[in-house]
Design an enzyme around this catalytic site. Structure first.
Site, mmCIF file in Angstrom:
data_model
loop_
_atom_site.group_PDB
_atom_site.id
_atom_site.type_symbol
_atom_site.label_atom_id
_atom_site.label_comp_id
_atom_site.label_asym_id
_atom_site.label_seq_id
_atom_site.Cartn_x
_atom_site.Cartn_y
_atom_site.Cartn_z
ATOM 1 N N LYS A 211 -15.960 4.599 -7.356
ATOM 2 C CA LYS A 211 -16.556 4.243 -8.645
ATOM 3 C C LYS A 211 -17.817 3.402 -8.435
ATOM 4 O O LYS A 211 -18.872 3.696 -8.970
ATOM 5 C CB LYS A 211 -15.524 3.471 -9.466
ATOM 6 C CG LYS A 211 -15.990 3.045 -10.831
ATOM 7 C CD LYS A 211 -14.852 2.395 -11.604
ATOM 8 C CE LYS A 211 -15.370 1.733 -12.862
ATOM 9 N NZ LYS A 211 -14.305 1.112 -13.639
ATOM 10 N N GLU A 217 -14.534 -0.326 2.765
ATOM 11 C CA GLU A 217 -13.730 0.633 3.533
ATOM 12 C C GLU A 217 -14.255 2.056 3.339
ATOM 13 O O GLU A 217 -14.403 2.833 4.288
ATOM 14 C CB GLU A 217 -12.261 0.598 3.093
ATOM 15 C CG GLU A 217 -11.535 -0.697 3.386
ATOM 16 C CD GLU A 217 -11.569 -1.679 2.231
ATOM 17 O OE1 GLU A 217 -12.594 -1.715 1.507
ATOM 18 O OE2 GLU A 217 -10.591 -2.408 2.047
ATOM 19 N N GLY A 272 -10.139 2.180 -12.025
ATOM 20 C CA GLY A 272 -9.813 2.979 -10.838
ATOM 21 C C GLY A 272 -8.410 3.559 -10.880
ATOM 22 O O GLY A 272 -8.207 4.757 -10.649
ATOM 23 N N ARG A 273 -7.425 2.726 -11.202
ATOM 24 C CA ARG A 273 -6.034 3.212 -11.172
ATOM 25 C C ARG A 273 -5.685 4.087 -12.372
ATOM 26 O O ARG A 273 -4.560 4.561 -12.483
ATOM 27 C CB ARG A 273 -5.074 2.025 -11.043
ATOM 28 C CG ARG A 273 -5.216 0.976 -12.118
ATOM 29 C CD ARG A 273 -4.464 -0.298 -11.760
ATOM 30 N NE ARG A 273 -4.715 -1.376 -12.699
ATOM 31 C CZ ARG A 273 -5.755 -2.204 -12.669
ATOM 32 N NH1 ARG A 273 -6.676 -2.056 -11.746
ATOM 33 N NH2 ARG A 273 -5.890 -3.172 -13.560
ATOM 34 N N GLU A 358 -1.035 -3.802 -9.984
ATOM 35 C CA GLU A 358 -2.425 -4.229 -10.139
ATOM 36 C C GLU A 358 -2.724 -4.469 -11.623
ATOM 37 O O GLU A 358 -3.572 -5.272 -11.973
ATOM 38 C CB GLU A 358 -3.392 -3.193 -9.551
ATOM 39 C CG GLU A 358 -4.746 -3.800 -9.230
ATOM 40 C CD GLU A 358 -5.620 -2.917 -8.353
ATOM 41 O OE1 GLU A 358 -6.197 -3.429 -7.387
ATOM 42 O OE2 GLU A 358 -5.734 -1.706 -8.627
ATOM 43 N N HIS A 389 20.720 7.287 1.766
ATOM 44 C CA HIS A 389 21.194 7.031 3.134
ATOM 45 C C HIS A 389 20.501 5.828 3.731
ATOM 46 O O HIS A 389 20.479 5.659 4.948
ATOM 47 C CB HIS A 389 20.974 8.275 3.988
ATOM 48 C CG HIS A 389 21.734 9.453 3.456
ATOM 49 N ND1 HIS A 389 22.982 9.805 3.914
ATOM 50 C CD2 HIS A 389 21.440 10.306 2.445
ATOM 51 C CE1 HIS A 389 23.416 10.850 3.230
ATOM 52 N NE2 HIS A 389 22.494 11.170 2.328
ATOM 53 N N LYS A 509 -11.168 -9.993 -0.216
ATOM 54 C CA LYS A 509 -12.341 -9.159 0.132
ATOM 55 C C LYS A 509 -13.479 -10.043 0.617
ATOM 56 O O LYS A 509 -14.100 -9.776 1.643
ATOM 57 C CB LYS A 509 -12.832 -8.434 -1.140
ATOM 58 C CG LYS A 509 -12.375 -7.027 -1.309
ATOM 59 C CD LYS A 509 -13.285 -6.370 -2.342
ATOM 60 C CE LYS A 509 -12.508 -5.538 -3.306
ATOM 61 N NZ LYS A 509 -13.306 -5.028 -4.417
HETATM 62 C C1 G6Q Z 1 -8.208 0.115 -9.310
HETATM 63 C C2 G6Q Z 1 -8.959 -0.852 -8.534
HETATM 64 C C3 G6Q Z 1 -9.172 -0.484 -7.082
HETATM 65 C C4 G6Q Z 1 -10.335 0.478 -6.837
HETATM 66 C C5 G6Q Z 1 -10.660 0.494 -5.357
HETATM 67 C C6 G6Q Z 1 -11.757 1.450 -5.028
HETATM 68 O O1 G6Q Z 1 -7.962 0.014 -10.477
HETATM 69 O O2 G6Q Z 1 -10.124 -1.156 -9.184
HETATM 70 O O3 G6Q Z 1 -8.028 0.028 -6.482
HETATM 71 O O4 G6Q Z 1 -10.010 1.746 -7.302
HETATM 72 O O5 G6Q Z 1 -11.012 -0.806 -4.942
HETATM 73 O O6 G6Q Z 1 -12.921 1.140 -5.716
HETATM 74 P P1 G6Q Z 1 -14.123 2.133 -5.765
HETATM 75 O O7 G6Q Z 1 -13.684 3.376 -6.444
HETATM 76 O O8 G6Q Z 1 -15.210 1.422 -6.508
HETATM 77 O O9 G6Q Z 1 -14.513 2.412 -4.337
#
Ligand code: G6Q
Length: 548
Positions: A211, A217, A272-273, A358, A389, A509
């Site tokens: 996003k 990463e 994001g989620r 989150e 199990h 972070k």
């Molecule tokens: C989700 C969070 C988080 C995000 C990641 C990746 O709700 O905001 O998990 O999706 O940190 O972020 P980017 O899509 O910006 O790389």
């Protein structure tokens, strides 16, 4: 600084009444509750969007339900649902709407953000994704040396990874087998190495899914992928044919070297989620095809409509959210287990971990006060019957109460012998055993000696929900994800927190950036962390082969 006001949740009449009521029902046993009401297993059920929810095996009665619904009303859940659907900026700390429902809105709906109807934009991106997916699936899109794409690698993390991975695994039955799909998320080089070890760069397309397009990463992995392609194909023009981006940040995408005509956009009002059915789902769409993707969106939409219109005592997400509150805040349970009896849903618990924790792992209310009650439970789980199990021992005879959601399908996608009956027999058996247990007298009546009977008896009275659907399809998966999204929202409304921000990930972070510089520049000034972190970093430096 905003004035800190006392949270009012625990002072609400329904909360007070539930506290008192809990003392009265706490000691009731599900055996008794079922004996008292022969229709309980029918009365405490609800249906919506093709899902059947049996919540009768929870420690509740009609009064509990009435009071929980009253709590939802006192907390303004109806108003908050409308606010979300109307695009109000309910993500208050980021001053944004939380409009994932717009991602699955039908074309003729109007959802306005800052004066702009977003629905046509959503459908324009879906159309571009569909055209691109078709080009890949048909082999029309070719790599820089003219070969069709055989491997798709999604690079992303968190919300830009967990949804795509989960959906790919969940809908594997519907995926093309002409293309392989891999997902790189971790900044551990192992993830990159293993994902790229057996694929041919000439036939590989990377989807860089971020996003913000600034996530450390993801950028590290995207740069590694760029180098991997260029090292093998030796032609800078190859990037155009082997990389596409999913992002809201065109400037950074183009700075990375991806042509923005190969960028699929989404918007800052998609968290994001909550983004797996936006362009973040590009890998999903390529895997299952645009038609199946549309069917998944229809499933989401059906649950959205149910959530928006069904009265609270028949509303699946509301009921599940309120039951989570009941266990979490009145029975002081700490976790919820999600137990899908379907191997395809093996990543569903991991997906729900992010969605739930989150979103609701917060301790500050909307107006900046500290909560004086527990918020999000810890979500965990594994597919059945594997878990049986392993950790079910604790669920049956441990000292902790673990509310759990059992998920099953009436039809299998892979008929093999009597496997499916066996699988579902286990699901039904587990919820029955957890609810009703087995007394010492029953154990002894079967011939177990007295000294052994305490070990072999089961207290029961363990709460479960059972969610049944006809079949695992893109549609039913959509309904199930939306079910949990809205249940999480319901809980957040009751707890009076912002379910759509995630400030809690920031501190680690920022510290990692500083520590990285210190690990790389070993001749810099002495370490100034706490004595534990300093010692750990020194040991790391020594063992990685350099002296501090
Ligand atoms: C989700 C969070 C988080 C995000 C990641 C990746 O709700 O905001 O998990 O999706 O940190 O972020 P980017 O899509 O910006 O790389």
């Amino acid at each position: 600084m905003a004035p800190v006001t006392t949270p009012t949740l625990t002072e609400r009449p329904a909360w007070q009444a539930l506290k008192e009521h809990c003392q009265a029902v706490k000691h009731l046993h599900l055996r008794q509750l079922f004996a008292d009401d022969p229709a309980r297993g029918v009365n405490f059920t609800a249906e919506g969007a093709g899902l059947y929810l049996d919540y009768s095996k929870n420690r509740i009665n009609a009064d509990t339900l009435r009071l929980l619904v009253q709590l939802a009303e006192e907390c303004g859940l109806r108003r908050r649902i409308d606010a979300m659907f109307n695009g109000e900026k309910i993500n208050v700390t980021e001053q944004r709407a939380a409009l994932h429902i717009a991602l699955r809105a039908p074309e003729d709906e109007r959802i306005v953000v800052d004066g702009v109807n977003m629905v046509p934009e959503v459908h324009a991106v879906l159309d571009r994704m569909a055209a691109f997916a078709d080009q890949l699936r048909s082999g029309e899109w070719r790599g820089s040396t003219g070969k069709p794409i055989r491997s798709i690698v999604n690079i992303g993390i968190g919300g830009s990874d967990l949804g795509p991975v989960m959906a790919y695994e969940a809908l594997r039955h519907y995926t093309t087998r002409d293309i392989s799909f891999r997902f790189i998320s971790n900044v551990d080089g192992t993830d990159f190495k293993e994902a790229t070890s057996a694929i041919n760069p000439e036939e590989t397309l990377f989807i860089v899914c971020s996003k913000t397009f600034t996530t450390a990463e993801t950028l590290a992995n995207a740069h590694a992928a760029r180098k991997w392609i260029l090292d093998k194909l030796n032609d800078v023009r190859a990037v155009r044919k082997h990389f596409v981006a999913v992002s809201t940040n065109a400037a950074e995408v183009s700075r990375f070297g991806i042509d923005t005509t190969n960028m699929f956009e989404f918007w800052d009002w998609v968290g994001g989620r909550y983004s797996m059915e936006s362009a973040v789902g590009l890998s999903t769409m390529i895997a299952i095809g645009p038609g199946n993707f549309q069917a998944m969106l229809a499933g989401f939409r059906a649950m959205d409509q149910h959530f928006r219109s069904a009265q609270f005592d028949r509303n699946l997400p509301v009921l599940m959210g309120l039951l989570a509150i009941w266990h979490n805040n009145f029975f002081d349970t700490h976790t919820i287990a999600v137990l899908p009896y379907d191997q395809y849903l093996k990543r569903f618990p991991a997906y729900l971990q992010q969605l739930t924790m989150e979103s609701n792992g917060k301790n500050i209310t909307l107006n900046g006060g500290h909560v004086n009650y527990q918020t999000s439970p810890i979500v965990w789980g594994e597919p059945g019957t594997n878990g049986q199990h392993s950790f079910y021992q604790l669920m049956h005879q441990g000292t902790r109460l673990v509310p759990s959601d059992f998920i099953g399908f009436c039809q299998t996608l892979n008929p093999v012998g009597n496997h499916h009956d066996l699988l579902m027999a286990n699901l039904f058996a587990q919820t029955e055993a957890l609810a009703f247990g087995k007394t010492e007298a029953e154990v002894e009546a079967e011939g177990t000696p007295g000294w052994l009977s305490p070990h072999r008896s089961f207290e029961g009275n363990r709460p479960t929900n059972t969610i049944l659907a006809e079949r695992l399809t893109p549609y039913s998966l959509g309904t199930m994800i939306a079910l949990y999204e809205h249940s999480v929202f319901t809980q957040g409304v009751i707890w009076d927190i912002d379910s759509f921000d995630q400030w809690g990930v920031e501190l680690g972070k920022a510290l990692a950036q500083r520590i990285l510089r210190e690990l790389e520049n070993i001749n810099d000034a002495p370490l100034k962390h706490d004595s534990s972190t300093n010692a750990l970093m020194r040991r790391y430096r020594q063992l990685k082969g350099v002296q501090s």
